[in-house]
Design an enzyme around this catalytic site. Sequence first.
Site, PDB file in Angstrom:
ATOM      1  N   SER A  20       0.831  -1.215   0.000  1.00 17.86           N
ATOM      2  CA  SER A  20       0.000   0.000   0.000  1.00 17.86           C
ATOM      3  C   SER A  20       0.859   1.256   0.000  1.00 17.86           C
ATOM      4  O   SER A  20       1.875   1.329   0.694  1.00 17.86           O
ATOM      5  CB  SER A  20      -0.884   0.040   1.254  1.00 17.86           C
ATOM      6  OG  SER A  20      -1.791  -1.017   1.278  1.00 17.86           O
ATOM      7  N   TYR A 157     -10.518   4.181 -15.836  1.00 20.82           N
ATOM      8  CA  TYR A 157     -10.558   4.787 -14.494  1.00 20.82           C
ATOM      9  C   TYR A 157     -11.977   5.261 -14.165  1.00 20.82           C
ATOM     10  O   TYR A 157     -12.404   5.252 -13.017  1.00 20.82           O
ATOM     11  CB  TYR A 157      -9.533   5.918 -14.378  1.00 20.82           C
ATOM     12  CG  TYR A 157      -9.094   6.179 -12.959  1.00 20.82           C
ATOM     13  CD1 TYR A 157      -8.539   5.161 -12.183  1.00 20.82           C
ATOM     14  CD2 TYR A 157      -9.233   7.432 -12.386  1.00 20.82           C
ATOM     15  CE1 TYR A 157      -8.148   5.396 -10.876  1.00 20.82           C
ATOM     16  CE2 TYR A 157      -8.834   7.678 -11.086  1.00 20.82           C
ATOM     17  CZ  TYR A 157      -8.294   6.654 -10.333  1.00 20.82           C
ATOM     18  OH  TYR A 157      -7.905   6.896  -9.042  1.00 20.82           O
ATOM     19  N   LYS A 164     -12.129  11.291  -8.080  1.00 23.60           N
ATOM     20  CA  LYS A 164     -10.861  11.994  -7.804  1.00 23.60           C
ATOM     21  C   LYS A 164     -10.993  13.484  -8.121  1.00 23.60           C
ATOM     22  O   LYS A 164     -10.428  14.326  -7.415  1.00 23.60           O
ATOM     23  CB  LYS A 164      -9.701  11.389  -8.602  1.00 23.60           C
ATOM     24  CG  LYS A 164      -9.258  10.002  -8.128  1.00 23.60           C
ATOM     25  CD  LYS A 164      -8.790   9.945  -6.689  1.00 23.60           C
ATOM     26  CE  LYS A 164      -8.141   8.611  -6.366  1.00 23.60           C
ATOM     27  NZ  LYS A 164      -7.885   8.432  -4.918  1.00 23.60           N
ATOM     28  N   ARG A 194       1.913  -0.847  -8.196  1.00 22.06           N
ATOM     29  CA  ARG A 194       1.197  -2.127  -8.080  1.00 22.06           C
ATOM     30  C   ARG A 194       0.717  -2.365  -6.641  1.00 22.06           C
ATOM     31  O   ARG A 194       1.418  -2.964  -5.837  1.00 22.06           O
ATOM     32  CB  ARG A 194       2.125  -3.267  -8.530  1.00 22.06           C
ATOM     33  CG  ARG A 194       1.387  -4.471  -9.071  1.00 22.06           C
ATOM     34  CD  ARG A 194       2.357  -5.539  -9.523  1.00 22.06           C
ATOM     35  NE  ARG A 194       2.993  -5.239 -10.794  1.00 22.06           N
ATOM     36  CZ  ARG A 194       2.389  -5.353 -11.980  1.00 22.06           C
ATOM     37  NH1 ARG A 194       1.150  -5.774 -12.052  1.00 22.06           N
ATOM     38  NH2 ARG A 194       3.028  -5.073 -13.082  1.00 22.06           N
ATOM     39  N   THR A 195      -0.462  -1.889  -6.328  1.00 21.87           N
ATOM     40  CA  THR A 195      -1.028  -2.064  -4.988  1.00 21.87           C
ATOM     41  C   THR A 195      -2.200  -3.038  -5.056  1.00 21.87           C
ATOM     42  O   THR A 195      -2.622  -3.428  -6.144  1.00 21.87           O
ATOM     43  CB  THR A 195      -1.550  -0.721  -4.432  1.00 21.87           C
ATOM     44  OG1 THR A 195      -2.603  -0.269  -5.292  1.00 21.87           O
ATOM     45  CG2 THR A 195      -0.460   0.326  -4.381  1.00 21.87           C
ATOM     46  N   SER A 197      -5.249  -2.354  -4.540  1.00 21.00           N
ATOM     47  CA  SER A 197      -6.317  -1.651  -5.260  1.00 21.00           C
ATOM     48  C   SER A 197      -6.245  -1.916  -6.763  1.00 21.00           C
ATOM     49  O   SER A 197      -7.267  -2.063  -7.420  1.00 21.00           O
ATOM     50  CB  SER A 197      -6.142  -0.145  -5.063  1.00 21.00           C
ATOM     51  OG  SER A 197      -7.154   0.356  -4.284  1.00 21.00           O
TER      52      SER A 197
HETATM   53  C1  KAL Z   1      -6.291   3.555 -14.973  1.00 21.80           C
HETATM   54  C2  KAL Z   1      -5.958   2.795 -13.964  1.00 21.80           C
HETATM   55  C3  KAL Z   1      -6.144   1.320 -14.059  1.00 21.80           C
HETATM   56  C4  KAL Z   1      -7.078   0.802 -13.008  1.00 21.80           C
HETATM   57  C5  KAL Z   1      -8.482   1.365 -13.045  1.00 21.80           C
HETATM   58  C6  KAL Z   1      -9.151   1.666 -11.929  1.00 21.80           C
HETATM   59  C7  KAL Z   1      -8.583   1.705 -10.571  1.00 21.80           C
HETATM   60  C8  KAL Z   1      -9.351   2.113  -9.575  1.00 21.80           C
HETATM   61  C9  KAL Z   1      -8.880   2.225  -8.159  1.00 21.80           C
HETATM   62  C10 KAL Z   1      -9.915   1.732  -7.163  1.00 21.80           C
HETATM   63  C11 KAL Z   1      -9.561   2.299  -5.808  1.00 21.80           C
HETATM   64  C12 KAL Z   1      -9.882   0.229  -7.164  1.00 21.80           C
HETATM   65  C13 KAL Z   1     -10.987  -0.469  -6.431  1.00 21.80           C
HETATM   66  O1  KAL Z   1     -11.827   0.122  -5.769  1.00 21.80           O
HETATM   67  C14 KAL Z   1     -10.964  -1.962  -6.547  1.00 21.80           C
HETATM   68  C15 KAL Z   1     -12.109  -2.661  -5.821  1.00 21.80           C
HETATM   69  O2  KAL Z   1     -13.272  -2.678  -6.629  1.00 21.80           O
HETATM   70  C16 KAL Z   1     -11.731  -4.130  -5.540  1.00 21.80           C
HETATM   71  N1  KAL Z   1     -10.569  -4.243  -4.658  1.00 21.80           N
HETATM   72  C17 KAL Z   1     -10.686  -4.327  -3.305  1.00 21.80           C
HETATM   73  O3  KAL Z   1     -11.774  -4.327  -2.723  1.00 21.80           O
HETATM   74  C18 KAL Z   1      -9.387  -4.399  -2.547  1.00 21.80           C
HETATM   75  C19 KAL Z   1      -9.399  -5.703  -1.773  1.00 21.80           C
HETATM   76  C20 KAL Z   1      -9.292  -3.179  -1.644  1.00 21.80           C
HETATM   77  C21 KAL Z   1      -8.045  -3.173  -0.821  1.00 21.80           C
HETATM   78  O4  KAL Z   1      -9.245  -2.078  -2.517  1.00 21.80           O
HETATM   79  C22 KAL Z   1      -9.845  -0.917  -2.154  1.00 21.80           C
HETATM   80  N2  KAL Z   1      -9.692   0.097  -2.989  1.00 21.80           N
HETATM   81  O5  KAL Z   1     -10.476  -0.830  -1.111  1.00 21.80           O
HETATM   82  C23 KAL Z   1      -5.513   3.407 -12.690  1.00 21.80           C
HETATM   83  C24 KAL Z   1      -4.139   2.974 -12.256  1.00 21.80           C
HETATM   84  C25 KAL Z   1      -3.135   3.231 -13.341  1.00 21.80           C
HETATM   85  C26 KAL Z   1      -3.745   3.744 -10.993  1.00 21.80           C
HETATM   86  C27 KAL Z   1      -4.536   3.348  -9.772  1.00 21.80           C
HETATM   87  C28 KAL Z   1      -4.563   1.920  -9.379  1.00 21.80           C
HETATM   88  C29 KAL Z   1      -5.178   4.335  -9.125  1.00 21.80           C
HETATM   89  C30 KAL Z   1      -5.960   4.191  -7.893  1.00 21.80           C
HETATM   90  O6  KAL Z   1      -6.826   5.048  -7.653  1.00 21.80           O
HETATM   91  O7  KAL Z   1      -5.747   3.261  -7.099  1.00 21.80           O
END
Ligand code: KAL
Length: 256
Positions: A20, A157, A164, A194-195, A197
């Site tokens: 993270s 995104y 955002k 690479r997180t 998320s």
């Molecule tokens: C253009 C990029 C590629 C990826 C597109 C969208 C990324 C969105 C970020 C958002 C926060 C991801 C989620 O909410 C994922 C969620 O639906 C499922 N994952 C989870 O529930 C995990 C377990 C938990 C820990 O995640 C969360 N968020 O609670 C964007 C890239 C290039 C940059 C990124 C990754 C930006 C960002 O905002 O993170």
Amino acid sequence: MQIDLSNRTYVVMGVANKRSIAWGIARALDQAGASLVFTYVGERFEKTVQDLADTLNGDHYVLPCDVTSDEDLEKAFNTIGEKSGTIHGIAHCVAFANKDELEGEYLNTTRDGFLLAQNISAYSLTAAAKAARPFLADDASIVTLTYLGGERYVKNYNVMGVAKASLDASVKYLAHDLGKDGVRVNAISAGPIRTLSAKGIGGFNEVLKEMEEHAPLKRTVSQEEVGSTALFLMSGLASGITGEMLHVDGGYHTIG
Ligand code: KAL
């Protein structure tokens, strides 16, 4: 110049695992001598966050906090106020959108999905600032994480980009409101890292490759680089900076 944050308390919201960005920020603050409070949501993350926090040198404790609940936020910040007294900064590293709305056309976003992304990814900064306000030091610094997709179209995104954009505007309005208390509010726009998320999200590898090929620095950025920028923004070295968005993206945002 060495940054010394000893005898200062920072709240880090949103560590999910060792990859993270929030954890990169926590390590940088810990190395500067800060005391840390971690908030997490869901039992699933409790042990991971506690175990990670226990690897730190400095004082720390871990609390649950669901940012969609005003009651939870108030409870968490009141506990922090009671235990630590003054809060010197908050790293807000929280975002969420439904995975099936992070691909295809933005046009297909549902009302519920839109509001969910706004609630967790944007409003939570305002709600946290509100709950923390009674305990904020007169030189406190709030830092949130944003992404280029809030400034312009970035494939996939989608609803998160719109969230955002809302977060970025919130930074400016909060900077104004809290500025009279001496409190600064800034955003770091991190390049792709690479997180958890990013895990399993379509097109992420292409975004990394595009950075390596086209960013002025011809590489991606690390968790440590975002961590050290947050440390700077949390420190007195950044005492004149508020309402700002600082890109830690190898210069990628400059290319068109
Ligand atoms: C253009 C990029 C590629 C990826 C597109 C969208 C990324 C969105 C970020 C958002 C926060 C991801 C989620 O909410 C994922 C969620 O639906 C499922 N994952 C989870 O529930 C995990 C377990 C938990 C820990 O995640 C969360 N968020 O609670 C964007 C890239 C290039 C940059 C990124 C990754 C930006 C960002 O905002 O993170």
